[in-house]
Motif scaffolding. Structure first.
Motif, PDB file in Angstrom:
ATOM      1  N   ALA A   1       3.656   8.780   0.010  1.00  0.00           N
ATOM      2  CA  ALA A   1       3.161   7.496   0.507  1.00  0.00           C
ATOM      3  C   ALA A   1       2.626   6.636  -0.631  1.00  0.00           C
ATOM      4  N   VAL A   2       2.028   7.262  -1.643  1.00  0.00           N
ATOM      5  CA  VAL A   2       1.551   6.506  -2.802  1.00  0.00           C
ATOM      6  C   VAL A   2       2.731   5.896  -3.555  1.00  0.00           C
ATOM      7  N   LEU A   3       3.804   6.662  -3.694  1.00  0.00           N
ATOM      8  CA  LEU A   3       4.991   6.140  -4.365  1.00  0.00           C
ATOM      9  C   LEU A   3       5.612   4.995  -3.570  1.00  0.00           C
ATOM     10  N   ASP A   4       5.659   5.141  -2.256  1.00  0.00           N
ATOM     11  CA  ASP A   4       6.230   4.075  -1.437  1.00  0.00           C
ATOM     12  C   ASP A   4       5.388   2.807  -1.513  1.00  0.00           C
ATOM     13  N   ALA A   5       4.071   2.966  -1.587  1.00  0.00           N
ATOM     14  CA  ALA A   5       3.221   1.782  -1.738  1.00  0.00           C
ATOM     15  C   ALA A   5       3.515   1.068  -3.047  1.00  0.00           C
TER      16      ALA A   5
ATOM     17  N   HIS B   1       6.643  -3.622  -5.814  1.00  0.00           N
ATOM     18  CA  HIS B   1       7.697  -4.111  -6.691  1.00  0.00           C
ATOM     19  C   HIS B   1       8.815  -4.792  -5.906  1.00  0.00           C
ATOM     20  N   ILE B   2       9.047  -4.376  -4.673  1.00  0.00           N
ATOM     21  CA  ILE B   2      10.120  -4.980  -3.885  1.00  0.00           C
ATOM     22  C   ILE B   2       9.709  -6.357  -3.384  1.00  0.00           C
ATOM     23  N   THR B   3       8.495  -6.476  -2.872  1.00  0.00           N
ATOM     24  CA  THR B   3       8.066  -7.717  -2.233  1.00  0.00           C
ATOM     25  C   THR B   3       7.211  -8.591  -3.119  1.00  0.00           C
ATOM     26  N   ALA B   4       6.874  -8.125  -4.325  1.00  0.00           N
ATOM     27  CA  ALA B   4       6.002  -8.876  -5.236  1.00  0.00           C
ATOM     28  C   ALA B   4       4.655  -9.167  -4.581  1.00  0.00           C
ATOM     29  N   GLN B   5       4.194  -8.273  -3.737  1.00  0.00           N
ATOM     30  CA  GLN B   5       2.898  -8.399  -3.090  1.00  0.00           C
ATOM     31  C   GLN B   5       2.000  -7.261  -3.547  1.00  0.00           C
ATOM     32  N   THR B   6       0.707  -7.469  -3.421  1.00  0.00           N
ATOM     33  CA  THR B   6      -0.263  -6.447  -3.797  1.00  0.00           C
ATOM     34  C   THR B   6      -0.558  -5.579  -2.584  1.00  0.00           C
ATOM     35  N   TRP B   7      -0.267  -4.315  -2.738  1.00  0.00           N
ATOM     36  CA  TRP B   7      -0.484  -3.370  -1.645  1.00  0.00           C
ATOM     37  C   TRP B   7      -1.612  -2.423  -2.022  1.00  0.00           C
ATOM     38  N   ALA B   8      -2.415  -2.080  -1.037  1.00  0.00           N
ATOM     39  CA  ALA B   8      -3.508  -1.141  -1.272  1.00  0.00           C
ATOM     40  C   ALA B   8      -2.951   0.257  -1.464  1.00  0.00           C
ATOM     41  N   SER B   9      -3.667   1.063  -2.228  1.00  0.00           N
ATOM     42  CA  SER B   9      -3.249   2.447  -2.426  1.00  0.00           C
ATOM     43  C   SER B   9      -3.389   3.220  -1.127  1.00  0.00           C
ATOM     44  N   VAL B  10      -2.674   4.318  -1.041  1.00  0.00           N
ATOM     45  CA  VAL B  10      -2.655   5.113   0.186  1.00  0.00           C
ATOM     46  C   VAL B  10      -3.212   6.483  -0.128  1.00  0.00           C
ATOM     47  N   PRO B  11      -4.519   6.679  -0.050  1.00  0.00           N
ATOM     48  CA  PRO B  11      -5.065   8.022  -0.247  1.00  0.00           C
ATOM     49  C   PRO B  11      -4.829   8.881   0.982  1.00  0.00           C
ATOM     50  N   ALA B  12      -5.007  10.168   0.830  1.00  0.00           N
ATOM     51  CA  ALA B  12      -4.875  11.067   1.972  1.00  0.00           C
ATOM     52  C   ALA B  12      -5.998  10.788   2.953  1.00  0.00           C
TER      53      ALA B  12
END
Length: 433
Positions: free
Chosen positions: A391-395, A400-411
């Motif tokens: 999930a961290v890799l997908d975030a 990079h795909i949408t040029a938007q800032t996404w929050a990290s996904v911790p467990a």
């Protein structure tokens, strides 16, 4: 050796005679005489040669010529080339570290992009390999979405390709929800409740895909009219007058269509058995026992990881689909009578701007629905032991795909469990994964 050469020169003998005299090879004798300069002596040894007109200064670093045999010379050149390659690699590694100093470290763990070569789902394939191959299909579809979003596709998606992908992903989302419902019967009480919530959200996402499919109803791509409304057969008079032309023939299915179909077949056969086919008639198929499904998929955690991969790739397809629509909007036609221009002489007409906008915005609902599913899966992860490192890799990929800032996904922590608020329909908001 020099004196021997002089004696031979006085006697008029050749180096071959010296070789016989010394018992060595004639070639060796000539090489030694040439190195000593004995064969370039003047005819009269008691007369000194004239000095050269201008003495050239000796260089500081005289050239050294090595007389090496053929095989040894090849090895020498190979050694020099290897040393040059070693120095070049060292320079490249230093430059790479300097260039990628600010890069996202999470991207280094991403697997290599798989080639867009569809792997068909055959009835005889082992069901134990279905989950792994579904994840490979997701990697391939993610590559298609990335290339479509950035306009790098060697074979762009046509209108018919988009409609087929939407159809297969609608069915695939419904099947994955059924898989989680079956897995919930074998999970503990708390984990089973969370898995049923994930299945409910997947059912809602399948309905959203179906709504998008309905908006594409009666939309035809003139360059690829494989999917079109049923047309009446031309009359004899039209054929006789030459007013009938053949439909354009597409070059073939896009690999993404075959990959999407293969992923649906694998999910369906994991749920219903190895001989399941959505195109076959008959009554509703019988669901396999939950224990067999979990055994073939690797357990509840692995099954949830596979469902998460499908959810992520659905989000990426929904993000890139509006770009594909924009690229082919000039060749999209429809025959909906409500919006036909007044006085238009033909049945089909180009789509209006508001119709094109409806097609683009319909995918925003898919993005919101898939984000809700992914968020619920992350909430369920601690209860079933699902690994959330992907999930961290997908975030990172989403950024990079949408040029938007996404929050990290911790467990997620078990203490944070509870009802999850559904994200809004606006792209880029809501639960972020």
């Amino acid at each position: 050796m020099r004196s021997a050469g002089r004696r031979l020169r006085r006697r008029g003998q050749q180096p071959a005679a010296l070789a016989r005299l010394r018992g060595v090879d004639p070639k060796t004798t000539r090489r030694v005489l040439d190195a000593a300069g004995a064969r370039q002596l003047p005819e009269q040894l008691d007369v000194l040669p004239d000095p050269p007109a201008e003495q050239q200064p000796e260089p500081d670093h005289p050239e050294i010529t090595l007389d090496l045999p053929g095989l040894l010379a090849d090895h020498w050149q190979a050694s020099v080339r290897l040393q040059t390659a070693h120095a070049s690699l060292q320079y490249a590694s230093v430059r790479a570290r300097q260039t990628s100093a600010d890069a996202d470290t999470a991207l280094a763990a991403f697997p290599q992009a798989l080639p867009l070569t569809p792997v068909p789902a055959l009835p005889g394939d082992p069901l134990a390999q279905a989950a792994g191959r579904i994840r490979d299909d997701c990697e391939q579809l993610s590559r298609v979405a990335y290339e479509t979003f950035h306009g790098r596709s060697a074979q762009p998606l046509s209108g018919s390709d988009l409609q087929l992908i939407i159809c297969w992903r609608s069915l695939g989302t419904m099947l994955t929800g059924r898989l989680l419902l079956q897995a919930a019967t074998e999970a503990p009480t708390e984990a089973g409740t969370l898995l049923r919530s994930c299945a409910d959200r997947l059912r809602s996402a399948a309905r959203v895909w179906r709504d998008v499919q309905e908006r594409w109803d009666r939309v035809v791509d003139v360059d690829d009219p494989r999917i079109r409304p049923r047309l009446p057969r031309p009359s004899y008079d039209m054929v006789r007058r030459g007013q009938v032309s053949r439909m354009p023939q597409a070059t073939g299915l896009h690999p993404a269509v075959e990959i999407a179909r293969a992923s649906v077949l694998r999910a369906g056969r994991l749920l219903f058995g190895g001989d399941w086919d959505p195109d076959s008639g008959g009554g509703p198929p019988r669901t396999r026992p939950a224990a067999d499904i979990l055994a073939d998929s690797g357990g509840v955690a692995e099954l949830a990881q596979t469902v998460y991969s499908l959810t992520v790739v659905d989000w990426r397809i929904a993000v890139s689909a509006p770009r594909a629509v924009t690229a082919i909007e000039h060749r999209l036609l429809t025959d909906v009578p409500e919006h036909c221009p007044a006085g238009h002489p033909y049945r089909f007409y180009p789509l209006h701007d508001h119709q094109l906008e409806r097609l683009r915005t319909s995918f925003q609902q898919v993005c919101a629905a898939q984000q809700a599913v992914a968020q619920m899966l992350l909430v369920t992860a601690p209860a079933i032991g699902m690994d959330t490192s992907r999930a961290v890799l997908d975030a990172a990929a989403h950024r990079h795909i949408t040029a938007q800032t996404w929050a990290s996904v911790p467990a997620p922590s078990p203490a944070v469990r509870g009802p999850v608020v559904s994200p809004s329909a606006t792209l880029g908001r809501g639960a972020r994964v």
